[in-house]
Design an enzyme around this catalytic site. Structure first.
Site, mmCIF file in Angstrom:
data_model
loop_
_atom_site.group_PDB
_atom_site.id
_atom_site.type_symbol
_atom_site.label_atom_id
_atom_site.label_comp_id
_atom_site.label_asym_id
_atom_site.label_seq_id
_atom_site.Cartn_x
_atom_site.Cartn_y
_atom_site.Cartn_z
ATOM 1 N N CYS A 56 0.850 -1.196 0.000
ATOM 2 C CA CYS A 56 0.000 0.000 0.000
ATOM 3 C C CYS A 56 0.888 1.250 0.000
ATOM 4 C CB CYS A 56 -0.906 -0.011 1.228
ATOM 5 S SG CYS A 56 -2.004 1.415 1.286
ATOM 6 N N CYS A 60 0.546 4.973 6.916
ATOM 7 C CA CYS A 60 -0.091 4.785 8.233
ATOM 8 C C CYS A 60 0.888 4.029 9.142
ATOM 9 C CB CYS A 60 -1.384 3.992 8.087
ATOM 10 S SG CYS A 60 -2.448 4.606 6.760
ATOM 11 N N CYS A 63 0.523 0.322 10.333
ATOM 12 C CA CYS A 63 0.035 -0.711 9.419
ATOM 13 C C CYS A 63 1.124 -1.588 8.796
ATOM 14 C CB CYS A 63 -0.801 -0.072 8.316
ATOM 15 S SG CYS A 63 -1.578 -1.328 7.264
ATOM 16 N N CYS A 100 -16.493 -9.057 5.870
ATOM 17 C CA CYS A 100 -15.829 -7.786 5.575
ATOM 18 C C CYS A 100 -14.604 -8.031 4.710
ATOM 19 C CB CYS A 100 -15.349 -7.110 6.853
ATOM 20 S SG CYS A 100 -16.604 -6.976 8.104
ATOM 21 N N CYS A 131 -19.514 -6.051 3.862
ATOM 22 C CA CYS A 131 -18.807 -4.832 4.249
ATOM 23 C C CYS A 131 -17.519 -4.774 3.432
ATOM 24 C CB CYS A 131 -18.485 -4.869 5.738
ATOM 25 S SG CYS A 131 -17.563 -3.415 6.290
ATOM 26 N N CYS A 191 -19.335 2.186 8.671
ATOM 27 C CA CYS A 191 -18.607 1.525 9.757
ATOM 28 C C CYS A 191 -17.348 2.367 9.935
ATOM 29 C CB CYS A 191 -18.261 0.091 9.339
ATOM 30 S SG CYS A 191 -17.095 -0.725 10.439
ATOM 31 N N ARG A 263 -17.695 -2.354 18.058
ATOM 32 C CA ARG A 263 -16.949 -3.613 17.841
ATOM 33 C C ARG A 263 -15.619 -3.639 18.581
ATOM 34 N NH1 ARG A 263 -16.482 -4.093 12.298
ATOM 35 N NH2 ARG A 263 -18.658 -4.658 12.363
HETATM 36 N N1 SAM Z 1 -6.571 0.590 3.135
HETATM 37 C C1 SAM Z 1 -7.869 0.828 3.638
HETATM 38 C C2 SAM Z 1 -7.915 1.936 4.671
HETATM 39 O O1 SAM Z 1 -6.908 2.261 5.265
HETATM 40 O O2 SAM Z 1 -9.011 2.475 4.870
HETATM 41 C C3 SAM Z 1 -8.533 -0.415 4.203
HETATM 42 C C4 SAM Z 1 -7.733 -1.392 5.019
HETATM 43 S S1 SAM Z 1 -6.974 -0.778 6.531
HETATM 44 C C5 SAM Z 1 -5.936 -2.107 6.972
HETATM 45 C C6 SAM Z 1 -8.333 -0.792 7.684
HETATM 46 C C7 SAM Z 1 -8.083 -0.355 9.104
HETATM 47 O O3 SAM Z 1 -7.365 -1.350 9.822
HETATM 48 C C8 SAM Z 1 -7.265 0.887 9.339
HETATM 49 O O4 SAM Z 1 -7.984 2.059 9.146
HETATM 50 C C9 SAM Z 1 -6.877 0.736 10.798
HETATM 51 O O5 SAM Z 1 -7.830 1.358 11.626
HETATM 52 C C10 SAM Z 1 -6.892 -0.783 11.010
HETATM 53 N N2 SAM Z 1 -5.540 -1.297 11.290
HETATM 54 C C11 SAM Z 1 -4.520 -1.445 10.405
HETATM 55 N N3 SAM Z 1 -3.420 -1.908 11.009
HETATM 56 C C12 SAM Z 1 -3.728 -2.070 12.314
HETATM 57 C C13 SAM Z 1 -2.988 -2.509 13.448
HETATM 58 N N4 SAM Z 1 -1.719 -2.859 13.354
HETATM 59 N N5 SAM Z 1 -3.620 -2.554 14.648
HETATM 60 C C14 SAM Z 1 -4.926 -2.183 14.740
HETATM 61 N N6 SAM Z 1 -5.668 -1.760 13.704
HETATM 62 C C15 SAM Z 1 -5.076 -1.690 12.510
HETATM 63 FE FE1 SF4 Z 2 -2.725 1.259 3.417
HETATM 64 FE FE2 SF4 Z 2 -2.643 0.113 5.785
HETATM 65 FE FE3 SF4 Z 2 -3.007 2.733 5.604
HETATM 66 FE FE4 SF4 Z 2 -4.982 1.045 4.800
HETATM 67 S S1 SF4 Z 2 -4.206 1.293 6.871
HETATM 68 S S2 SF4 Z 2 -4.226 2.873 3.746
HETATM 69 S S3 SF4 Z 2 -3.729 -0.643 4.027
HETATM 70 S S4 SF4 Z 2 -1.162 1.607 4.963
#
Ligand code: SAM
Ligand code: SF4
Ligand code: DTB
Length: 320
Positions: A56, A60, A63, A100, A131, A191, A263
């Protein structure tokens, strides 16, 4: 009789006062509101599937799927429609009522969206709620998804507006809100929630819940994630949130958004059964179910069913 009004005008001072209540008073208040609105012994179960993994472009800092961090996550292209439907069918057999599908995108390309729409149609045909979480969406894309019958779209605000840019720099808090508005305008259930345990203050946790509760309409589902620390991400090794502060966050979410599904999301693998039980008492009434979240692990189904049995909890029946 319900006595708790639905409010969209929370002030941060009021939210901080809730967090500052003695623990028992806070939990009692949250539990009473929970009982006014839900069967306290029902928990909805959703299963997650990563339909496109890793690589990606976003940064973030929590992530494991960001291309910028070396986390060992193998990138995988968008899955075939049949494979996704098969997995949804397995999840249904295990008792999940919502499926989801998550993709590691900043936002979906139109060609990819067409393939995802086929997944939504196939999963809906199994009688499950659908979802998606695909990143930012434009208005036309939300309209297409609405026409396809998508039930929920997940897009987390992740933290308070003030703390947000310490965690993510590649897109702004306001862009998240814009996507949520587009989703809501298209008539898809929202959500939206966030993550705690990223080094934020209690005021930030309150600010996050306030931003959600002050949306024009409360999100139908509010996932509260406890950060899963993944080696290679910038937040790996940060001080963990105190378990009781996590429970407080759930309780305040329940009080501020009385009719939403709250949740208890990522992080359950590192949570004791006692803490999870407290979260259910405080108003959490939904979980991610199945041994994997997107890329990290979650308690396996047998363990969760054993916990439900100990607590006298039953899976919430599907709405359709
Ligand atoms: N890429 C899209 C986005 O960011 O909206 C969808 C997938 S992203 C992985 C969905 C959510 O997963 C993120 O917004 C975050 O809140 C959660 N998430 C990702 N990594 C995480 C982690 N290590 N611990 C807890 N929540 C996490
Ligand atoms: Fe990409 Fe992870 Fe951020 Fe979603 S949460 S936009 S998968 S880096
Ligand atoms: C949400 O709030 N949490 C889920 C779901 N929505 C998409 C994702 C949690 C991801 C945890 C890290 C991983 O497994 O990659």
């Amino acid at each position: 009789m319900k006595s708790t009004p639905i409010r969209n005008d929370w002030k941060i001072e009021e939210v901080e006062k809730l967090f500052a209540l003695p623990f028992n008073d806070l939990l009692f208040k949250a539990h009473c509101i929970h009982r006014e609105n839900f069967n306290p012994n029902h928990v909805q179960i959703s299963t997650l599937l990563s339909i496109k993994t890793g690589a990606c472009p976003e940064d973030c800092s929590y992530c494991p799927q960001s291309v910028r961090y070396d986390t060992g996550v193998e990138k995988e292209p968008l899955m075939a429609v049949d494979t996704v439907i098969e997995q949804a069918s397995n999840a249904k057999e295990q008792g999940a009522t919502r499926f989801c599908m998550g993709a590691a995108w900043r936002s979906p390309k139109d060609k990819d969206l067409d393939q995802v729409i086929k997944m939504v149609q196939g999963v809906k045909a199994l009688g499950m709620e659908t979802c998606l979480t695909l990143g930012m969406l434009k208005k036309e894309q939300t309209e297409k998804l609405s026409d396809a019958g998508l039930d929920y779209y997940n897009h987390n605000i992740d933290s308070s507006e003030e703390f947000y840019d310490k965690i993510i720099t590649t897109r702004k808090f306001d862009q998240r809100i814009d996507t949520l508005k587009n989703v809501q305008d298209a008539g898809i259930n929202v959500c939206s929630g966030g993550i705690v345990g990223m080094g934020e203050s209690q005021r930030d946790r309150g600010g996050m819940l306030m931003a959600l509760a002050n949306l024009e309409k409360h999100p139908g589902s509010v996932p509260i994630n406890s950060l899963v620390q993944v080696k290679g991400t910038p937040l790996h090794g940060i001080e963990k949130i105190d378990a009781l502060d996590f429970v407080r966050t759930i309780a305040v979410a329940r009080i501020m958004m009385p009719e939403s599904m709250v949740r208890l999301s990522a992080g359950r693998n590192e949570m004791s059964e006692a803490v999870q039980a407290m979260c259910f008492f405080a108003g959490a009434n939904s979980i991610f179910y199945g041994e994997k979240l997107l890329t990290t692990s979650n308690p396996d189904e047998n363990k969760d069913m054993a916990l439900f049995k100990k607590l006298g909890i039953e899976p919430m029946p599907a709405r359709h």
